[in-house]
Design a protein around this motif. Structure first.
Motif, PDB file in Angstrom:
ATOM      1  N   SER A 120       0.785  -1.237   0.000  1.00 50.51           N
ATOM      2  CA  SER A 120       0.000   0.000   0.000  1.00 50.51           C
ATOM      3  C   SER A 120       0.815   1.283   0.000  1.00 50.51           C
ATOM      4  O   SER A 120       0.269   2.358  -0.233  1.00 50.51           O
ATOM      5  N   GLY A 121       2.101   1.208   0.299  1.00 51.01           N
ATOM      6  CA  GLY A 121       2.911   2.414   0.333  1.00 51.01           C
ATOM      7  C   GLY A 121       3.000   3.021   1.715  1.00 51.01           C
ATOM      8  O   GLY A 121       2.696   2.389   2.726  1.00 51.01           O
ATOM      9  N   MET A 122       3.406   4.291   1.757  1.00 47.80           N
ATOM     10  CA  MET A 122       3.712   4.962   3.021  1.00 47.80           C
ATOM     11  C   MET A 122       2.495   5.199   3.906  1.00 47.80           C
ATOM     12  O   MET A 122       2.640   5.543   5.082  1.00 47.80           O
ATOM     13  N   ALA A 124       7.530   4.710 -11.740  1.00 48.42           N
ATOM     14  CA  ALA A 124       7.056   3.713 -12.710  1.00 48.42           C
ATOM     15  C   ALA A 124       6.092   2.731 -12.058  1.00 48.42           C
ATOM     16  O   ALA A 124       5.066   2.363 -12.644  1.00 48.42           O
ATOM     17  N   ALA A 125       6.408   2.323 -10.839  1.00 39.70           N
ATOM     18  CA  ALA A 125       5.529   1.389 -10.116  1.00 39.70           C
ATOM     19  C   ALA A 125       4.189   2.047  -9.816  1.00 39.70           C
ATOM     20  O   ALA A 125       3.128   1.414  -9.934  1.00 39.70           O
ATOM     21  N   ALA A 126       4.211   3.320  -9.440  1.00 38.63           N
ATOM     22  CA  ALA A 126       2.976   4.053  -9.141  1.00 38.63           C
ATOM     23  C   ALA A 126       2.102   4.175 -10.395  1.00 38.63           C
ATOM     24  O   ALA A 126       0.875   4.035 -10.334  1.00 38.63           O
ATOM     25  N   GLN A 127       2.729   4.428 -11.538  1.00 35.38           N
ATOM     26  CA  GLN A 127       1.974   4.556 -12.788  1.00 35.38           C
ATOM     27  C   GLN A 127       1.354   3.232 -13.211  1.00 35.38           C
ATOM     28  O   GLN A 127       0.219   3.186 -13.688  1.00 35.38           O
ATOM     29  N   SER A 128       2.086   2.150 -13.001  1.00 31.63           N
ATOM     30  CA  SER A 128       1.574   0.845 -13.441  1.00 31.63           C
ATOM     31  C   SER A 128       0.466   0.316 -12.544  1.00 31.63           C
ATOM     32  O   SER A 128      -0.412  -0.423 -12.993  1.00 31.63           O
ATOM     33  N   THR A 129       0.479   0.714 -11.276  1.00 33.98           N
ATOM     34  CA  THR A 129      -0.547   0.198 -10.341  1.00 33.98           C
ATOM     35  C   THR A 129      -1.628   1.217 -10.014  1.00 33.98           C
ATOM     36  O   THR A 129      -2.683   0.865  -9.486  1.00 33.98           O
ATOM     37  N   GLY A 130      -1.342   2.494 -10.303  1.00 33.66           N
ATOM     38  CA  GLY A 130      -2.313   3.544  -9.985  1.00 33.66           C
ATOM     39  C   GLY A 130      -2.308   3.942  -8.516  1.00 33.66           C
ATOM     40  O   GLY A 130      -3.213   4.643  -8.053  1.00 33.66           O
ATOM     41  N   ALA A 154      -2.547   9.120   0.862  1.00 36.39           N
ATOM     42  CA  ALA A 154      -3.185   8.513  -0.310  1.00 36.39           C
ATOM     43  C   ALA A 154      -3.642   7.090  -0.008  1.00 36.39           C
ATOM     44  O   ALA A 154      -2.970   6.334   0.692  1.00 36.39           O
ATOM     45  N   GLY A 155      -4.802   6.766  -0.557  1.00 33.89           N
ATOM     46  CA  GLY A 155      -5.300   5.401  -0.436  1.00 33.89           C
ATOM     47  C   GLY A 155      -5.823   5.053   0.934  1.00 33.89           C
ATOM     48  O   GLY A 155      -6.096   3.887   1.238  1.00 33.89           O
TER      49      GLY A 155
END
Length: 498
Positions: free
Chosen positions: A70-72, A220-226, A234-235
């Protein structure tokens, strides 16, 4: 003859902790030694043992896995834990050390509660010990699962074999050496954990080629997964942030952490212990978040290596270590996962054992049992609780973070408000304490099934427990003069010691 360096380093580590257990065996003279090490822990051992017993396998598996997915936004857990731990050291540590000594030299939380509120009736001991056994058995199961995942991935054996192998060494040194063995090994284990969590993100960073390459890989990872991996907001939602940050509330009620405060050699030693412990904790949590976050970039750049995680994000630390390090170094670093699992599982087994032995066996069946008998009953109870935890952990689909979060909420809600108010408010009554314990535990158990809410159970549980304690205490008679005088004496002794 071929050999695997990782097996050798693992073997050396396991032999070392068993030898420490054996050394502690010869230093254990009575039940006080077996349960609290004779209240002899210095600042460094207190700090490292409190940290290692807190940060279980979820630190190296659950938290990095959550950040990787999920990220930060998952870093709110780390933020909440840091704040909660700091206030636990500040508000609870020294006071609990003094108050337990003034209350019949209490060795366990149930025994402290029993004497703090007047030593009338056994309901306080029974209910608090029952809560400890219920939630700790689940907590122990999380450690067994984490250990099994590690052994399964490294030694290519079945989950069941890995589960028994991972739990076996922990049970052995806890059974033999008790609290001293647990505390001494915790110090080594905490050192291993911080070494692994600082070194692994650095190696990922170097493998990617530097800051620019990492930034590009994350974008790039953010663009590919949205997903917006870099954002704390975020999220997630306000409720999500409250739920993750609320992990910090749990610190005030964790028996295995509070036991380290009770075992410190003095209140003054706790000041230095706080500085050491908080520094260790911040570095470890930052490292765990970095492992998950940097892992997004690494596997985004190396999609052919994602299979190393075996479709389980909680294996990201294991995967990065085996991919990036020399096998000899990897063996040492992966021993940190085993260290995290063993340090927490061992102290949880010991707290369960002490609750059964001190609060049930000695309290009801054998009040005049000799010390040697109590030590051996304690050892047998370690085995009994471990077997039950292993049975709970038998499901290979169990999630480490899920099991930990439920048990953490149970203790935080049932005991946190009781511990805080028992140390700060002399007007608190036995009935209020019982009401708070029962209400907090009940809300945690019933919250999700009844409401279906995504709010972490510890939030409503902690609030309801706090309100129940205050309301019931104020509605009833004031505590006896003896109870209030003992509170005042302990409070005065704490102020002088500070």
């Amino acid at each position: 003859m071929s050999y695997n360096p990782m097996y050798i380093t693992f073997g050396i580590y396991l032999i070392a902790v068993l030898l420490i257990g054996l050394a502690a065996y010869f230093s254990t003279r009575n039940f006080d030694d077996y349960i609290l090490g004779g209240r002899s822990l210095g600042s460094f051992v207190t700090a490292m043992s409190a940290g290692a017993s807190d940060m279980s396998g979820w630190l190296l598996m659950g938290l990095p896995g959550a950040v990787y997915l999920s990220g930060m936004s998952e870093a709110w857990i780390a933020i909440g834990l840091t704040v909660g731990a700091y206030f636990n050291w500040r508000l609870v540590a020294g006071r609990l050390r003094v108050h337990t000594e003034f209350n019949n030299n209490a060795l366990t939380l149930p025994d402290y509660f029993f004497h703090r509120f007047g030593a009338k009736g056994q309901a306080m001991k029974v209910i608090s010990a029952a809560i400890i056994l219920f939630f700790f058995t689940i907590y122990c199961a999380s450690g067994v699962v984490a250990g099994a995942r590690l052994f399964q991935s490294l030694f290519d054996i079945s989950y069941t074999q890995a589960m028994w192998l991972g739990a076996g060494a922990t049970i052995a040194y806890t059974f033999i050496g008790g609290f001293l063995a647990v505390s001494w090994t915790d110090t080594i284990q905490a050192t291993l954990m911080i070494f692994a969590l600082i070194l692994t993100p650095i190696m990922v960073y170097l493998a990617l080629g530097g800051a620019d390459e990492m930034s590009a890989a994350l974008q790039a990872a953010a663009q590919s997964t949205g997903k917006e991996y870099a954002s704390l907001l975020a999220g997630t939602t306000l409720m999500g942030i409250i739920s993750t940050a609320a992990w910090g509330l749990g610190y005030f009620g964790q028996p295995h952490i509070l036991a380290r405060f009770m075992a410190a050699e003095s209140v003054k030693s706790l000041h230095q212990a706080r500085r050491i412990g908080m520094t260790w904790m911040v570095l470890c949590l930052a490292g765990a978040v970095a492992v998950g976050y940097f892992g997004i970039a690494y596997f985004g750049n190396n999609p052919d290596k994602v299979a190393a995680m075996a479709d389980n994000p909680e294996r990201i630390f294991i995967a990065l270590t085996t991919l990036l390090f020399n096998p000899w170094v990897a063996g040492v670093i992966l021993s940190a996962i085993l260290a995290a699992v063993m340090s927490t599982l061992s102290c949880q087994l010991l707290v369960c054992s002490s609750a059964i032995t001190e609060d049930f066996y000695k309290g009801f069946l054998r009040p005049n049992a000799p010390q040697n008998e109590l030590v051996w009953v304690g050892r047998i109870m370690v085995l009994a609780v471990a077997v039950i935890a292993i049975l709970i952990a038998a499901d290979p689909d169990s999630k480490v973070l899920g099991l930990v979060s439920y048990a953490w909420a149970g203790f935080g809600a049932a005991f946190g408000p009781v511990v805080i108010l028992s140390l700060l408010w002399k007007r608190m009554t036995s009935a209020g304490a019982l009401a708070g314990m029962i209400a907090g535990a009940a809300v945690v158990v019933a919250w999700k099934p009844l409401t279906g809410s995504s709010l972490y159970e510890i939030v409503p549980g902690f609030i309801v427990s706090l309100l129940a304690i205050v309301a019931v205490s104020l509605m009833g008679k004031e505590p006896s003069t003896e109870v209030q005088q003992r509170f005042e004496q302990a409070d005065e002794a704490f102020k002088k010691a500070v």
